[in-house]
Write a protein that holds these residues in place. Structure first.
Motif, PDB file in Angstrom:
ATOM      1  N   UNK A  31       0.798  -1.227   0.000  1.00  0.00           N
ATOM      2  CA  UNK A  31       0.000   0.000   0.000  1.00  0.00           C
ATOM      3  C   UNK A  31       0.824   1.268   0.000  1.00  0.00           C
ATOM      4  N   UNK A  32       2.141   1.137   0.172  1.00  0.00           N
ATOM      5  CA  UNK A  32       3.024   2.303   0.182  1.00  0.00           C
ATOM      6  C   UNK A  32       3.803   2.372  -1.124  1.00  0.00           C
ATOM      7  N   UNK A  33       4.415   3.527  -1.363  1.00  0.00           N
ATOM      8  CA  UNK A  33       5.294   3.706  -2.507  1.00  0.00           C
ATOM      9  C   UNK A  33       6.727   3.736  -2.004  1.00  0.00           C
ATOM     10  N   UNK A  34       7.661   3.222  -2.833  1.00  0.00           N
ATOM     11  CA  UNK A  34       9.076   3.251  -2.484  1.00  0.00           C
ATOM     12  C   UNK A  34       9.604   4.641  -2.826  1.00  0.00           C
ATOM     13  N   UNK A  35      10.264   5.249  -1.870  1.00  0.00           N
ATOM     14  CA  UNK A  35      10.711   6.628  -2.015  1.00  0.00           C
ATOM     15  C   UNK A  35      12.213   6.738  -1.771  1.00  0.00           C
ATOM     16  N   UNK A  40       7.265   7.543   5.602  1.00  0.00           N
ATOM     17  CA  UNK A  40       6.138   8.160   6.303  1.00  0.00           C
ATOM     18  C   UNK A  40       4.913   7.263   6.105  1.00  0.00           C
ATOM     19  N   UNK A  41       3.727   7.781   6.317  1.00  0.00           N
ATOM     20  CA  UNK A  41       2.533   6.930   6.258  1.00  0.00           C
ATOM     21  C   UNK A  41       2.211   6.426   4.855  1.00  0.00           C
ATOM     22  N   UNK A  42       2.700   7.081   3.805  1.00  0.00           N
ATOM     23  CA  UNK A  42       2.402   6.651   2.433  1.00  0.00           C
ATOM     24  C   UNK A  42       3.633   6.233   1.643  1.00  0.00           C
ATOM     25  N   UNK A  43       4.823   6.445   2.181  1.00  0.00           N
ATOM     26  CA  UNK A  43       6.071   6.113   1.488  1.00  0.00           C
ATOM     27  C   UNK A  43       6.994   5.301   2.381  1.00  0.00           C
ATOM     28  N   UNK A  44       7.826   4.474   1.739  1.00  0.00           N
ATOM     29  CA  UNK A  44       8.832   3.702   2.466  1.00  0.00           C
ATOM     30  C   UNK A  44      10.186   4.020   1.835  1.00  0.00           C
ATOM     31  N   UNK A  45      11.144   4.426   2.655  1.00  0.00           N
ATOM     32  CA  UNK A  45      12.456   4.837   2.151  1.00  0.00           C
ATOM     33  C   UNK A  45      13.236   3.648   1.598  1.00  0.00           C
ATOM     34  N   UNK A  46      13.761   3.796   0.399  1.00  0.00           N
ATOM     35  CA  UNK A  46      14.544   2.752  -0.251  1.00  0.00           C
ATOM     36  C   UNK A  46      15.734   2.351   0.627  1.00  0.00           C
ATOM     37  N   UNK A  47      16.310   3.301   1.340  1.00  0.00           N
ATOM     38  CA  UNK A  47      17.479   3.005   2.180  1.00  0.00           C
ATOM     39  C   UNK A  47      17.154   2.067   3.346  1.00  0.00           C
ATOM     40  N   UNK A  48      15.860   1.934   3.686  1.00  0.00           N
ATOM     41  CA  UNK A  48      15.435   1.050   4.776  1.00  0.00           C
ATOM     42  C   UNK A  48      15.151  -0.379   4.315  1.00  0.00           C
ATOM     43  N   UNK A  72      12.186  -9.208  -3.170  1.00  0.00           N
ATOM     44  CA  UNK A  72      11.595  -8.641  -4.380  1.00  0.00           C
ATOM     45  C   UNK A  72      10.359  -7.865  -3.965  1.00  0.00           C
ATOM     46  N   UNK A  73      10.333  -6.587  -4.320  1.00  0.00           N
ATOM     47  CA  UNK A  73       9.203  -5.721  -4.007  1.00  0.00           C
ATOM     48  C   UNK A  73       8.454  -5.479  -5.312  1.00  0.00           C
ATOM     49  N   UNK A  74       7.250  -6.009  -5.422  1.00  0.00           N
ATOM     50  CA  UNK A  74       6.444  -5.889  -6.638  1.00  0.00           C
ATOM     51  C   UNK A  74       5.528  -4.674  -6.511  1.00  0.00           C
ATOM     52  N   UNK A  75       5.657  -3.748  -7.484  1.00  0.00           N
ATOM     53  CA  UNK A  75       4.849  -2.532  -7.454  1.00  0.00           C
ATOM     54  C   UNK A  75       3.932  -2.478  -8.670  1.00  0.00           C
ATOM     55  N   UNK A  76       2.768  -1.870  -8.494  1.00  0.00           N
ATOM     56  CA  UNK A  76       1.809  -1.696  -9.577  1.00  0.00           C
ATOM     57  C   UNK A  76       2.215  -0.533 -10.469  1.00  0.00           C
ATOM     58  N   UNK A  77       1.420  -0.278 -11.484  1.00  0.00           N
ATOM     59  CA  UNK A  77       1.710   0.811 -12.434  1.00  0.00           C
ATOM     60  C   UNK A  77       1.727   2.168 -11.748  1.00  0.00           C
ATOM     61  N   UNK A  78       0.983   2.305 -10.659  1.00  0.00           N
ATOM     62  CA  UNK A  78       0.970   3.573  -9.924  1.00  0.00           C
ATOM     63  C   UNK A  78       2.120   3.684  -8.924  1.00  0.00           C
ATOM     64  N   UNK A  80       2.629   1.740  -6.287  1.00  0.00           N
ATOM     65  CA  UNK A  80       2.258   1.238  -4.966  1.00  0.00           C
ATOM     66  C   UNK A  80       2.657  -0.226  -4.834  1.00  0.00           C
ATOM     67  N   UNK A  81       3.244  -0.584  -3.700  1.00  0.00           N
ATOM     68  CA  UNK A  81       3.674  -1.956  -3.447  1.00  0.00           C
ATOM     69  C   UNK A  81       2.449  -2.859  -3.374  1.00  0.00           C
ATOM     70  N   UNK A  82       2.488  -3.954  -4.153  1.00  0.00           N
ATOM     71  CA  UNK A  82       1.389  -4.918  -4.216  1.00  0.00           C
ATOM     72  C   UNK A  82       1.728  -6.226  -3.518  1.00  0.00           C
ATOM     73  N   UNK A  83       3.012  -6.639  -3.575  1.00  0.00           N
ATOM     74  CA  UNK A  83       3.406  -7.935  -3.031  1.00  0.00           C
ATOM     75  C   UNK A  83       4.919  -7.923  -2.802  1.00  0.00           C
TER      76      UNK A  83
END
Length: 87
Positions: A31-35, A40-48, A72-78, A80-83
């Protein structure tokens, strides 16, 4: 006595240190995006993320090499992490 089937009841501890690695990372990321900035509540830092990781865009082709400790972090077209999985 519980039924133990190799590869099915396997808790993957490789990247998490303890517990079920996939479940732990799913709870942190889905549900988060890799940043490239801070988490924060909507992003997860790549360095973590673990040192051994790759972010896989939806529809991307992957190599078939197997690295048990690679997340492996699978993200959708938007974006957002899916799996997540370990391969």
């Amino acid at each position: 006595m519980p039924l133990v089937v190799p590869g099915i009841n396997n808790n993957n501890n490789a990247a998490s240190g303890s517990g079920n690695g996939k479940e732990e990372w799913m709870n942190k990321l889905v549900g988060k995006k890799i940043s490239d900035s801070a988490s924060d509540s909507t992003n997860f830092a790549r360095r973590d993320l673990p040192k051994e990781h790759r972010v896989v865009q939806e529809g991307s082709m992957l190599t078939q090499d197997f690295k048990q400790d690679r997340l492996n972090v699978h993200v959708g077209k938007d974006g957002t992490v899916r799996d997540v999985d370990f391969k």
